[in-house]
Design a protein around this motif. Structure first.
Motif, mmCIF file in Angstrom:
data_model
loop_
_atom_site.group_PDB
_atom_site.id
_atom_site.type_symbol
_atom_site.label_atom_id
_atom_site.label_comp_id
_atom_site.label_asym_id
_atom_site.label_seq_id
_atom_site.Cartn_x
_atom_site.Cartn_y
_atom_site.Cartn_z
ATOM 1 N N UNK A 153 0.828 -1.203 0.000
ATOM 2 C CA UNK A 153 0.000 0.000 0.000
ATOM 3 C C UNK A 153 0.869 1.263 0.000
ATOM 4 N N UNK A 154 0.250 2.391 -0.263
ATOM 5 C CA UNK A 154 0.977 3.654 -0.340
ATOM 6 C C UNK A 154 1.632 4.051 0.969
ATOM 7 N N UNK A 155 0.965 3.795 2.071
ATOM 8 C CA UNK A 155 1.514 4.152 3.387
ATOM 9 C C UNK A 155 2.799 3.380 3.663
ATOM 10 N N UNK A 156 2.800 2.089 3.361
ATOM 11 C CA UNK A 156 4.008 1.283 3.561
ATOM 12 C C UNK A 156 5.131 1.739 2.638
ATOM 13 N N UNK A 157 4.775 2.078 1.403
ATOM 14 C CA UNK A 157 5.793 2.575 0.456
ATOM 15 C C UNK A 157 6.398 3.884 0.935
ATOM 16 N N UNK A 158 5.555 4.755 1.491
ATOM 17 C CA UNK A 158 6.061 6.038 2.003
ATOM 18 C C UNK A 158 7.016 5.819 3.171
ATOM 19 N N UNK A 159 6.672 4.886 4.050
ATOM 20 C CA UNK A 159 7.575 4.565 5.168
ATOM 21 C C UNK A 159 8.899 4.018 4.652
#
Length: 163
Positions: A153-159
């Motif tokens: 997901x985008x949140x994991x990619x941002x982290x």
């Protein structure tokens, strides 16, 4: 959980400390069990099972020319739309059946969550989806796929990008 293949795919929570195929959450819970703290019974689906599912759903062959968001969405869709390989499903359901026997509950409720195995990933594992109160052999594989898909997901990619 008797066959050698099943042991590498799914293992009792208490054995997670002795495996390099589980993440920090599972290892810490196993340590608490070893220290005789009251920890709910459970089992761990190894990183090998996740990787096998990726391989089976052709996740390793995602187009490299796509932008990152398109790549992540293709990975999520591949994980969610593909059936988990039968040997993995069998190992998961066998562990669930064993847990049912241990607890005396026909459909014990589980927390299905990711546990980072790479150094530094534990700091952003909260970006992954956790699904609580999963009960029954039909719901369990669905929840597992949702958690596996959340690694993209985008949140994991941002982290990961900020790590």
């Amino acid at each position: 959980m008797s066959s050698p293949r099943a042991v590498s795919l799914v293992l009792p929570l208490a054995d997670a400390e002795r495996s390099r195929r589980t993440g920090s959450k599972a290892v810490n819970l196993a340590r608490l069990i070893g220290a005789r703290f009251a920890v709910p019974r459970g089992f761990v689906i190894s990183a090998d099972a996740y990787r096998s599912h990726l391989w089976a759903c052709n996740g390793r062959n995602v187009e490299t020319g796509e932008d990152e968001a398109e790549n992540r969405e293709r990975m999520r869709a591949a994980i969610l739309e593909s059936a988990i390989p039968q040997d993995i499903t069998d190992a998961i359901l066998e562990a669930y059946k064993h847990l049912s026997w241990q607890t005396g509950d026909a459909h014990p409720k589980l927390a299905v969550r990711a546990s980072a195995i790479e150094a530094g990933e534990a700091a952003f594992s909260s970006a992954y989806e956790s699904i609580l109160n999963v009960s029954g052999p039909e719901a369990l594989p669905v929840a597992v796929k949702r958690v596996w898909a959340s690694l993209w997901n985008g949140r994991a990619a941002a982290f990961r990008a900020g790590a």
